[in-house]
Design a protein around this motif. Structure first.
Motif, PDB file in Angstrom:
ATOM      1  N   GLY A 459      43.438  42.363  42.537  1.00  0.00           N
ATOM      2  CA  GLY A 459      43.808  43.317  43.569  1.00  0.00           C
ATOM      3  C   GLY A 459      44.328  42.658  44.831  1.00  0.00           C
ATOM      4  O   GLY A 459      45.081  43.282  45.596  1.00  0.00           O
ATOM      5  N   GLN A 460      43.962  41.408  45.096  1.00  0.00           N
ATOM      6  CA  GLN A 460      44.397  40.724  46.310  1.00  0.00           C
ATOM      7  C   GLN A 460      45.770  40.058  46.170  1.00  0.00           C
ATOM      8  O   GLN A 460      46.388  39.710  47.171  1.00  0.00           O
ATOM      9  CB  GLN A 460      43.373  39.651  46.691  1.00  0.00           C
ATOM     10  CG  GLN A 460      42.000  40.192  47.047  1.00  0.00           C
ATOM     11  CD  GLN A 460      42.044  41.067  48.281  1.00  0.00           C
ATOM     12  OE1 GLN A 460      42.691  40.730  49.276  1.00  0.00           O
ATOM     13  NE2 GLN A 460      41.368  42.216  48.217  1.00  0.00           N
ATOM     14  N   GLN A 461      46.248  39.861  44.945  1.00  0.00           N
ATOM     15  CA  GLN A 461      47.472  39.082  44.754  1.00  0.00           C
ATOM     16  C   GLN A 461      48.685  39.745  45.388  1.00  0.00           C
ATOM     17  O   GLN A 461      49.573  39.065  45.889  1.00  0.00           O
ATOM     18  CB  GLN A 461      47.719  38.840  43.262  1.00  0.00           C
ATOM     19  CG  GLN A 461      47.007  37.609  42.751  1.00  0.00           C
ATOM     20  CD  GLN A 461      47.432  37.238  41.353  1.00  0.00           C
ATOM     21  OE1 GLN A 461      47.295  38.047  40.436  1.00  0.00           O
ATOM     22  NE2 GLN A 461      47.932  36.037  41.186  1.00  0.00           N
ATOM     23  N   ALA A 462      48.745  41.054  45.373  1.00  0.00           N
ATOM     24  CA  ALA A 462      49.919  41.742  45.916  1.00  0.00           C
ATOM     25  C   ALA A 462      50.036  41.548  47.418  1.00  0.00           C
ATOM     26  O   ALA A 462      51.144  41.480  47.963  1.00  0.00           O
ATOM     27  CB  ALA A 462      49.852  43.224  45.571  1.00  0.00           C
ATOM     28  N   SER A 463      48.917  41.454  48.129  1.00  0.00           N
ATOM     29  CA  SER A 463      48.945  41.338  49.587  1.00  0.00           C
ATOM     30  C   SER A 463      48.670  39.930  50.093  1.00  0.00           C
ATOM     31  O   SER A 463      48.559  39.735  51.312  1.00  0.00           O
ATOM     32  CB  SER A 463      47.902  42.287  50.186  1.00  0.00           C
ATOM     33  OG  SER A 463      46.603  41.973  49.695  1.00  0.00           O
ATOM     34  N   ALA A 464      48.539  38.963  49.217  1.00  0.00           N
ATOM     35  CA  ALA A 464      48.224  37.587  49.621  1.00  0.00           C
ATOM     36  C   ALA A 464      49.245  36.644  49.017  1.00  0.00           C
ATOM     37  O   ALA A 464      49.064  36.167  47.883  1.00  0.00           O
ATOM     38  CB  ALA A 464      46.816  37.217  49.187  1.00  0.00           C
ATOM     39  N   PRO A 465      50.337  36.381  49.739  1.00  0.00           N
ATOM     40  CA  PRO A 465      51.356  35.459  49.212  1.00  0.00           C
ATOM     41  C   PRO A 465      50.755  34.070  48.960  1.00  0.00           C
ATOM     42  O   PRO A 465      49.961  33.558  49.751  1.00  0.00           O
ATOM     43  CB  PRO A 465      52.401  35.421  50.327  1.00  0.00           C
ATOM     44  CG  PRO A 465      52.181  36.668  51.116  1.00  0.00           C
ATOM     45  CD  PRO A 465      50.708  36.934  51.045  1.00  0.00           C
ATOM     46  N   GLY A 466      51.146  33.484  47.853  1.00  0.00           N
ATOM     47  CA  GLY A 466      50.694  32.136  47.513  1.00  0.00           C
ATOM     48  C   GLY A 466      49.389  32.076  46.764  1.00  0.00           C
ATOM     49  O   GLY A 466      48.949  30.995  46.355  1.00  0.00           O
ATOM     50  N   LEU A 467      48.714  33.216  46.583  1.00  0.00           N
ATOM     51  CA  LEU A 467      47.438  33.220  45.865  1.00  0.00           C
ATOM     52  C   LEU A 467      47.695  33.024  44.365  1.00  0.00           C
ATOM     53  O   LEU A 467      48.438  33.787  43.756  1.00  0.00           O
ATOM     54  CB  LEU A 467      46.695  34.532  46.103  1.00  0.00           C
ATOM     55  CG  LEU A 467      45.398  34.727  45.298  1.00  0.00           C
ATOM     56  CD1 LEU A 467      44.377  33.658  45.652  1.00  0.00           C
ATOM     57  CD2 LEU A 467      44.825  36.127  45.528  1.00  0.00           C
ATOM     58  N   GLN A 468      47.070  31.983  43.814  1.00  0.00           N
ATOM     59  CA  GLN A 468      47.158  31.705  42.382  1.00  0.00           C
ATOM     60  C   GLN A 468      45.740  31.436  41.878  1.00  0.00           C
ATOM     61  O   GLN A 468      44.963  30.753  42.530  1.00  0.00           O
ATOM     62  CB  GLN A 468      48.040  30.482  42.096  1.00  0.00           C
ATOM     63  CG  GLN A 468      49.472  30.609  42.601  1.00  0.00           C
ATOM     64  CD  GLN A 468      50.245  29.345  42.318  1.00  0.00           C
ATOM     65  OE1 GLN A 468      50.496  28.994  41.171  1.00  0.00           O
ATOM     66  NE2 GLN A 468      50.631  28.640  43.376  1.00  0.00           N
TER      67      GLN A 468
END
Length: 770
Positions: A459-468
């Motif tokens: 759920g956080q990936q869409a609003s957190a650029p660079g999250l892998q």
């Protein structure tokens, strides 16, 4: 003459011969010092290597005995074993030994055992003997001590001898095979064998260097031997005193060398122990060192053979000599057979036999080929000095075949070892980088649900650029097929989602769009070790028992794995069955703009814990690189010291060659050349000789590199390395040979100013070859 000796005092004949022989070292004290220093250094290096390899072999053997032919008792209901199970089984008369594996928060794996319970195994299984050692934490500790350790992972096994039958067990239990670590038979032996090969290399260079210096002394003492013979001293008596002389020198030098070698082994032991534990899950047992007798006897034998071998060889040379055409044909046959065998050999012993055949053929063929080439070049040269130079080179090669061939072998082995170590370091660094692609590593706490953390991160990936990120589940699976339902166990590495953190992995073999197929659950990827052992490739089907469900999965790719030599499968975690035994779970995360603090805080709330086990992958990589550097510290040290010894041998041998030909070189002055012109000719001859050795060693070194990385390494360790050569290192050796050639020329220029001596040869004490 006998009447003259009878007029001397009674004590004079007993002291006359040793005083006469030792007078040489009074005139040349540096030779005596050089011989003693070489013996001490060589003994130190070989003793240190032998001490470590003996410890490693004892550790491997003891570990194999500890877990060999064991089976464990399991519960029918699948629940974990507890102390009550041990008590009930012992009350039922079943021989049981508890084996508690714990992994502390910091440090290596420890095994808690009960030595009293182990004695019921009896002498037939060797358990009591294998465990008859101090429980000092390396790796065995007392059961109570292991149970009291704060550990992040622990597992209790109940072992029973192979004589126990399923009918001996009470209801609710069954038998299953047990192994505490992967089978290390050929892997461990070959690892130690490579170190022992380096020890042989040290002995080879040592013998070469000792022989060079000692033969120089014999050449200089030729006139003294002739004078003793005229005085009535038999040649056999002189030889016996020479043997006693070198034995006394060897004994005086070997003892401190052995002591220094044990000190060297103690200094390198910690790094080598980490290497052994990291590669094979086997600790380096303390107190397994070797005594003094073996290194002393080995070094005495090396010194005697190197220094006095010529005296024995002269007696048998005529009996075993072959005509030149027959020698050439035999050398070519050995070379061809070795090359073919190295390509087709199915196992390590045959590869080593092939290497020996190639070295024997090259050693037999090279000197004759070089001599013929030099004579051919002399016949085509119009300049008189050029003809003289090439003919002189042919003489030197013929008269001193053994030292030249030995040095060629040494340089070739140095080239190969350097290429292997450098290639492995580069490859391991790249592999470690892809395995630690994420910035952080979060352990999922025991008893918590990893699905909740995965849902929050998704759920956080869409609003957190660079999250892998991805979720990693580790466990065990069993290989099975129609012929072998109970195959070996393999490690399971399950990831989800199959994202960018794993898609950068280098693959040795792959299907079309392998990562997409893995993400859709169409198959698995396997590591190189498993592919080689089971003869699997892309498109094949592998039978895996995950949980209690056997499944046939297609092989989508083969990836290199330079870690522990154990089979591993990589699959999509979404395809795991619900009853899969999860042994460990983690979350590799690159936080991007979200920040690692925010991620850990959220995960702590989700899992209801106060603190997470968080590791910085940069730190892990630094630690892993440090362990790797310690793993090959011994190899690097041996390579460096071998280079130093090889350079010293080349310098000393070159000096020996030219010193024994000084009388002929002085003829150039008699014929009208100036001292400066003669020095220039000697310089060109020295550079031709030393440069030729480096050129001859190059193809042999490249071939040996190929054997190490493409034949020996896969057969020994289960993985292959890319074939790489390093011309910069060749240039370093070329500069080294150039410097040695110039040094030899400078020494000979000084010697030309001294009085002329009769022609002698360093390989024969009966004149020289004109």
């Amino acid at each position: 003459m006998k009447g003259f000796l009878s007029l001397l005092p009674p004590t004079f004949p007993a002291l006359f011969l040793p005083r006469a022989l030792l007078s040489h070292y009074r005139r040349h004290p540096l030779q005596l010092l050089a011989l003693a220093a070489m013996i001490v250094i060589a003994t130190m290096l070989w003793t240190g290597m032998n001490h470590l390899t003996s410890q490693a072999r004892a550790s491997l053997d003891q570990s194999e005995r500890t877990v060999a032919q064991r089976q464990q008792v399991m519960r029918d209901d699948g629940r974990a074993l507890v102390v009550e199970d041990f008590v009930s089984l012992r009350l039922a008369g079943v021989c049981i030994m508890p084996w508690l594996e714990v992994t502390p928060e910091t440090g290596s794996r420890l095994v808690g055992i009960d030595p009293l319970a182990a004695h019921c195994f009896g002498a037939g299984t060797g358990a009591s003997q294998a465990l008859d050692q101090p429980l000092d934490g390396k790796p065995f500790v007392d059961m109570h001590a292991a149970a009291s350790i704060s550990a992040r992972d622990s597992h209790l096994y109940l072992l029973t001898p192979e004589t126990t039958q399923a009918t001996d067990l009470p209801g609710g239990y069954y038998l299953k095979t047990f192994s505490a670590s992967p089978d290390t038979g050929e892997l461990g032996d070959s690892f130690v064998l490579n170190l022992e090969a380096l020890g042989v290399l040290v002995l080879l260079i040592t013998a070469l260097l000792l022989r060079s210096v000692y033969l120089l002394g014999l050449a200089q003492r030729r006139d003294s031997f002739a004078l003793l013979h005229r005085l009535g001293v038999p040649a056999g008596r002189v030889q016996r005193w020479l043997a006693l002389e070198i034995l006394v020198l060897a004994l005086v030098s070997v003892v401190p060398g052995v002591w220094l070698g044990r000190w060297l082994a103690a200094g390198l032991g910690s790094g080598f122990g980490q290497a052994l534990d990291g590669l094979f899950d086997i600790p380096l047992y303390a107190g397994q060192g070797q005594g003094w007798i073996t290194p002393v006897l080995v070094m005495l034998a090396v010194v005697v053979i190197a220094c006095l071998g010529d005296l024995l060889l002269l007696r048998f040379r005529e009996r075993f000599s072959l005509p030149q055409p027959a020698r050439a044909a035999l050398a070519i046959a050995l070379l061809a057979a070795g090359l073919a065998m190295a390509w087709l050999a199915p196992s390590l012993p045959w590869v080593f036999i092939a290497v020996a055949l190639v070295f024997a053929g090259a050693g037999w063929l090279t000197p004759a080929a070089v001599a013929h080439l030099a004579l051919w070049r002399a016949g085509r040269s119009k300049a008189p000095l050029a003809r003289w130079r090439f003919r002189e080179l042919a003489v030197l090669v013929r008269r001193l075949t053994l030292p030249l061939v030995a040095l060629q072998f040494a340089l070739a082995m140095v080239l190969a070892v350097q290429a292997l170590v450098t290639t492995f370091e580069d490859t391991f660094d790249r592999w470690l980088g892809q395995r630690l692609e994420a910035a952080y590593y979060i352990e999922v706490p025991s008893g918590t649900d990893g699905h909740k953390a995965a849902a929050w991160l998704t759920g956080q990936q869409a609003s957190a650029p660079g999250l892998q990120w991805h979720r990693v589940i580790r466990g065990k699976a069993q290989l099975a097929d129609a012929e072998n339902p109970g195959g070996p166990q393999v490690d399971v590495l399950a990831v989800a989602p199959v994202g960018s953190l794993v898609r950068t992995w280098a693959l040795l073999e792959a299907a079309v769009q392998p990562w997409e197929a893995l993400a859709s659950g169409e198959g698995v990827m396997i590591n190189e070790q498993l592919a080689r052992r089971q003869n699997l490739g892309v498109g094949d089907s592998v039978q895996l028992t995950l949980g209690a469900q056997p499944r046939a999965l297609a092989v989508l790719g083969v990836y290199p794995d330079y870690g522990r030599p154990v089979g591993e499968v990589l699959l999509n975690a979404a395809t795991l069955p619900d009853n899969f035994d999860v042994r460990f779970e983690s979350l590799p995360v690159t936080p991007g703009e979200l920040g690692i603090t925010q991620i850990t805080s959220a995960l702590e709330q989700i899992w209801g814990v106060n603190e997470l086990s968080l590791r910085d992958n940069g730190t892990i990589r630094e630690l892993a690189t440090g362990v790797f550097d310690q793993t090959f510290a011994l190899t690097r040290a041996m390579t460096l010291l071998t280079l130093i010894l090889a350079a010293s041998a080349l310098l000393m041998m070159g000096w020996v060659f030219f010193s024994t030909r000084a009388w002929y070189f002085r003829l150039l002055v008699v014929w009208g050349m100036s001292q400066r012109e003669v020095a220039g000719q000697l310089q060109r001859l020295a550079l031709l000789l030393t440069g030729g050795i480096a050129v001859l060693a190059l193809p042999l070194g490249i071939w040996l590199t190929w054997v190490l990385v493409h034949r020996i390494n896969p057969l020994a360790f289960g993985w292959s390395l890319p074939m790489a050569v390093y011309p910069a290192f060749w240039l370093e050796l070329a500069v080294l040979n150039l410097a040695i050639g110039l040094s030899i020329a400078a020494l000979m220029r000084r010697q030309l100013g001294r009085p002329a001596v009769a022609p002698v040869s360093a390989s024969a004490l009966m004149g020289g070859e004109r």
